[in-house]
Design a protein around this motif. Structure first.
Motif, PDB file in Angstrom:
ATOM      1  N   ILE A   1       0.844  -1.198   0.000  1.00 27.32           N
ATOM      2  CA  ILE A   1       0.000   0.000   0.000  1.00 27.32           C
ATOM      3  C   ILE A   1       0.881   1.251   0.000  1.00 27.32           C
ATOM      4  CG2 ILE A   1      -1.643   1.331   1.370  1.00 27.32           C
ATOM      5  CD1 ILE A   1      -2.771  -1.345   2.375  1.00 27.32           C
ATOM      6  N   LEU A   2       1.880   1.272   0.895  1.00 20.62           N
ATOM      7  CA  LEU A   2       2.714   2.474   0.990  1.00 20.62           C
ATOM      8  C   LEU A   2       3.585   2.641  -0.250  1.00 20.62           C
ATOM      9  CD1 LEU A   2       3.708   2.233   4.747  1.00 20.62           C
ATOM     10  CD2 LEU A   2       2.013   3.724   3.707  1.00 20.62           C
ATOM     11  N   GLY A   3       4.116   1.529  -0.755  1.00 16.02           N
ATOM     12  CA  GLY A   3       4.969   1.611  -1.936  1.00 16.02           C
ATOM     13  C   GLY A   3       4.204   2.118  -3.147  1.00 16.02           C
TER      14      GLY A   3
ATOM     15  N   ASN B   1      -9.256   5.151   1.964  1.00 11.38           N
ATOM     16  CA  ASN B   1     -10.388   5.133   1.038  1.00 11.38           C
ATOM     17  C   ASN B   1     -10.792   6.542   0.622  1.00 11.38           C
ATOM     18  OD1 ASN B   1     -10.668   2.371   0.760  1.00 11.38           O
ATOM     19  ND2 ASN B   1     -11.803   2.187   2.686  1.00 11.38           N
ATOM     20  N   ILE B   2     -10.804   7.462   1.617  1.00  6.31           N
ATOM     21  CA  ILE B   2     -11.123   8.854   1.271  1.00  6.31           C
ATOM     22  C   ILE B   2     -10.050   9.397   0.330  1.00  6.31           C
ATOM     23  CG2 ILE B   2     -11.329  11.192   2.213  1.00  6.31           C
ATOM     24  CD1 ILE B   2     -12.445   9.862   4.791  1.00  6.31           C
TER      25      ILE B   2
ATOM     26  N   ASP C   1      -4.037  -8.318  -9.012  1.00  7.10           N
ATOM     27  CA  ASP C   1      -4.481  -8.217 -10.395  1.00  7.10           C
ATOM     28  C   ASP C   1      -4.217  -6.794 -10.887  1.00  7.10           C
ATOM     29  OD1 ASP C   1      -5.742  -8.657 -12.790  1.00  7.10           O
ATOM     30  OD2 ASP C   1      -7.685  -8.024 -12.004  1.00  7.10           O
ATOM     31  N   PHE C   2      -3.248  -6.663 -11.767  1.00  8.24           N
ATOM     32  CA  PHE C   2      -2.977  -5.335 -12.353  1.00  8.24           C
ATOM     33  C   PHE C   2      -2.323  -5.498 -13.721  1.00  8.24           C
ATOM     34  CE2 PHE C   2       1.648  -5.062 -11.601  1.00  8.24           C
ATOM     35  CZ  PHE C   2       1.816  -6.117 -10.718  1.00  8.24           C
TER      36      PHE C   2
ATOM     37  N   ILE D   1      -4.257  -1.348  -7.423  1.00  6.67           N
ATOM     38  CA  ILE D   1      -3.556  -2.261  -6.515  1.00  6.67           C
ATOM     39  C   ILE D   1      -3.862  -1.902  -5.057  1.00  6.67           C
ATOM     40  CG2 ILE D   1      -1.273  -2.995  -5.699  1.00  6.67           C
ATOM     41  CD1 ILE D   1      -0.234  -2.605  -8.533  1.00  6.67           C
ATOM     42  N   ILE D   2      -3.815  -0.598  -4.753  1.00 12.28           N
ATOM     43  CA  ILE D   2      -4.048  -0.178  -3.370  1.00 12.28           C
ATOM     44  C   ILE D   2      -5.457  -0.577  -2.934  1.00 12.28           C
ATOM     45  CG2 ILE D   2      -4.108   1.786  -1.789  1.00 12.28           C
ATOM     46  CD1 ILE D   2      -2.249   3.196  -3.945  1.00 12.28           C
ATOM     47  N   GLU D   3      -6.413  -0.411  -3.838  1.00  7.99           N
ATOM     48  CA  GLU D   3      -7.794  -0.783  -3.496  1.00  7.99           C
ATOM     49  C   GLU D   3      -7.890  -2.259  -3.130  1.00  7.99           C
ATOM     50  OE1 GLU D   3      -9.981   0.544  -6.893  1.00  7.99           O
ATOM     51  OE2 GLU D   3     -10.724   2.320  -5.855  1.00  7.99           O
ATOM     52  N   GLN D   4      -7.230  -3.104  -3.934  1.00 11.36           N
ATOM     53  CA  GLN D   4      -7.262  -4.550  -3.639  1.00 11.36           C
ATOM     54  C   GLN D   4      -6.632  -4.839  -2.283  1.00 11.36           C
ATOM     55  OE1 GLN D   4      -5.641  -7.013  -6.827  1.00 11.36           O
ATOM     56  NE2 GLN D   4      -6.144  -5.382  -8.254  1.00 11.36           N
ATOM     57  N   CYS D   5      -5.515  -4.168  -1.996  1.00 14.95           N
ATOM     58  CA  CYS D   5      -4.809  -4.444  -0.738  1.00 14.95           C
ATOM     59  C   CYS D   5      -5.604  -3.960   0.464  1.00 14.95           C
ATOM     60  CB  CYS D   5      -3.441  -3.772  -0.750  1.00 14.95           C
ATOM     61  SG  CYS D   5      -2.331  -4.519  -1.904  1.00 14.95           S
ATOM     62  N   VAL D   6      -6.210  -2.769   0.335  1.00 15.71           N
ATOM     63  CA  VAL D   6      -6.961  -2.227   1.467  1.00 15.71           C
ATOM     64  C   VAL D   6      -8.168  -3.111   1.756  1.00 15.71           C
ATOM     65  CG1 VAL D   6      -8.333  -0.262   2.233  1.00 15.71           C
ATOM     66  CG2 VAL D   6      -6.155   0.121   1.121  1.00 15.71           C
ATOM     67  N   ALA D   7      -8.812  -3.619   0.697  1.00 24.04           N
ATOM     68  CA  ALA D   7      -9.983  -4.467   0.891  1.00 24.04           C
ATOM     69  C   ALA D   7      -9.607  -5.791   1.552  1.00 24.04           C
ATOM     70  CB  ALA D   7     -10.657  -4.712  -0.459  1.00 24.04           C
TER      71      ALA D   7
END
Lengths: 163, 377
Positions: B111-113, B183-184, B253-254, B281-287
């Motif tokens: 997420i951070l990367g 998310n925001i 998945d990207f 990618i971030i969305e997938q990881c946060v979910a």
């Protein structure tokens, strides 16, 4: 727990192919930590690199970096090669005696060797034979000494700037 | 150092060549980069790049530091994408010591990367617009980047020099309310991305200035060891996250955006599309962010075994590699070599710029998106 962190870059097939390709110069070939390590004679480096690059199945088209390691008794130049098509990696090492710090340049094989070799010359004083321009790259002109070497001492603040 | 323009007259022909110096204190060189351009009329005939103004000897300094302390040096290499730098460095030790990393830590790192990649590309977007003479993009780029930096400050305590990744995991767990905050942030970034796209991507002036400029084909880019968006803009499908997957990337998945012309516009476009993919990618990881420990089992004092290890990762600028030579049983590296993507990308500058107009020189240099902290090390 992820499994991707310990990828292996050598298959047995790839190892035999490399061995067959380099039979003439008979370097020492061994898989080391997932990569294929080749310890090569100093005089063969240019031809070995050319073979590795031009062979269609090995195709080491991507020179990742050239590093110099100061082992105090001798120097070592390390070439990290990689192929774009396959996930294979080769590390070529050349031992260089202190009395004669010279090695053939591989700039004719990969244009990207240019600055890596100049950096090695700047920081370690290795001369790359056949390189068209060995002017200082990272250091300024007139800098004395080779700051990469183990024998180089970082000057104190007083020496640099006075009291 | 030549600071004045000098005229060299060629004896055999009527044209006079003009040598001008650009940098090191020039806003379009993105740091302390100097190049001496030889001009024939308005055409550039020769480029002589000079680097080293920011050489701090990071490699030599690291030989005198403990393994834990070296992360701070890596923060200062490519100071636009600090998390990605730290990540590659901790991975080389993890590989050497065969440390297993808990899943939560891996997700935090991704997420951070990836957020760092988005921030870096937004900065590129802003400064590239400015290089060309557009004033709006820099406002949008910095606005979006600042939102991300604020989140980083909440996570690590610092806007830029984070020192947050540790061998085996990360320094501390994410702060409370991180997931809703991301998310925001992602919603804001998507709107910012729309703004960015509407301002430059389809602008006719921008396309005229960049399309077909600074072309470099796939063969030549590979020959120079060019990586990252500059390589992919030439149509070569090489992204380390796919080609040599690390962390959890093989489970995500990207897509890898590719260009086809290898010109400045394609380089810009590849970076913009990468913002989209990174947000994805971030969305997938946060979910899927799992609960659990954030630190694997690591000895208190790091002593990697004897041997040499090479690890690389996909930075916003390309392939960052770290070559660690360990003498075995010591708390300091014997030798640490950093292979910076900007260093290799910059080598290809001459062949891109020769034959181009002087006015395009900043356009071409800007399209490489170099960071001098990493070129000079």
């Amino acid at each position: 727990m992820s499994t991707d962190n310990f990828n292996q870059y050598v298959t047995e097939e790839f190892e035999t192919k490399t061995r067959d390709l380099l039979t003439d110069s008979s370097p020492d070939i061994q898989p080391v930590f997932g990569e294929l390590g080749i310890i090569c004679n100093r005089s063969d480096i240019s031809s070995v690199c050319k073979l590795l690059k031009d062979d269609p199945e090995i195709s080491m088209k991507y020179l990742r970096s050239i590093s110099v390691v100061d082992w105090v008794e001798h120097m070592e130049v390390v070439y990290h090669l990689s192929s774009i098509e396959h996930m294979n990696r080769i590390v070529v090492k050349v031992k260089i005696p202190l009395e004669d710090l010279r090695v053939d340049s591989v700039i004719n094989v990969w244009a990207g060797a240019d600055w890596h070799e100049r950096e090695g010359h700047d920081l370690f004083g290795i001369e790359f034979i056949g390189h068209p321009d060995m002017a200082p790259l990272i250091l300024y002109e007139g800098f004395e000494g080779f700051p990469g070497r183990k024998s180089f001492e970082i000057p104190s603040q007083e020496t640099l700037y006075g009291d | 150092m030549e600071t004045k323009a000098t005229v060299i007259r060629d004896q055999d022909s009527d044209t006079a060549e003009l040598r001008i110096n650009m940098g090191p204190q020039h806003p379009a060189t993105h740091g302390v980069f100097r190049m001496v351009l030889t001009l024939d009329g308005e055409r550039v005939v020769n480029v002589e790049p000079h680097i080293g103004y920011l050489h701090r000897g990071s490699e030599k300094l690291s030989e005198g530091e403990n393994f834990q302390q070296i992360t701070t040096l890596f923060d200062r290499l490519d100071y636009i994408s600090n998390f990605n730098n730290e990540w590659v460095y901790v991975r080389v030790l993890e590989r050497a010591m065969e440390v297993e990393i808990p899943e939560r830590a891996e997700f935090i790192r991704i997420i951070l990367g990836e957020l760092n990649r988005v921030a870096s590309h937004f900065l590129f977007y802003g400064t590239y617009g400015l290089d060309i003479g557009a004033m709006n993009p820099v406002m949008i780029g910095f606005r979006e980047r600042e939102r991300i930096q604020a989140l980083f400050e909440g996570v690590s305590g610092a806007r830029m020099m984070h020192n947050y990744f540790r061998v085996g995991g990360v320094k501390e767990d994410l702060p409370d309310g991180f997931v809703p905050a991301v998310n925001i942030l992602l919603d804001q970034l998507k709107r910012g991305y729309e703004d960015a796209r509407n301002t430059l991507t389809e602008s006719e002036i921008f396309i005229e200035r960049t399309a077909g400029i600074g072309k470099l084909g796939p063969e030549k880019t590979l020959d120079y060891g060019v990586t990252g968006p500059v390589l992919r803009a030439a149509g070569v499908d090489y992204d380390i996250r796919k080609a040599d997957p690390y962390s959890m990337y093989s489970q995500l998945d990207f897509k890898i955006p590719l260009g086809s012309h290898g010109d400045c516009y394609d380089r810009y476009m590849v970076r913009m599309l990468e913002i989209e993919q990174s947000i994805n990618i971030i969305e997938q990881c946060v979910a899927n962010l799992p609960e659990g420990p954030i630190q694997g089992k690591v000895p208190r004092i790091l002593r990697p075994p004897e041997g040499d290890f090479f690890v690389h990762g996909e930075n916003p600028r390309g392939d960052l590699g770290v070559y660690l030579v360990s003498a075995g049983g010591t708390v300091r590296p014997y030798r640490l070599k950093i292979r910076g993507p900007s260093f290799s990308n910059l080598m290809a500058l001459s062949s891109m710029m020769e034959g181009a107009y002087l006015a395009d020189s900043t356009v071409i240099l800007g399209s490489l998106d170099i960071v001098l902290g990493e070129v000079d090390r």
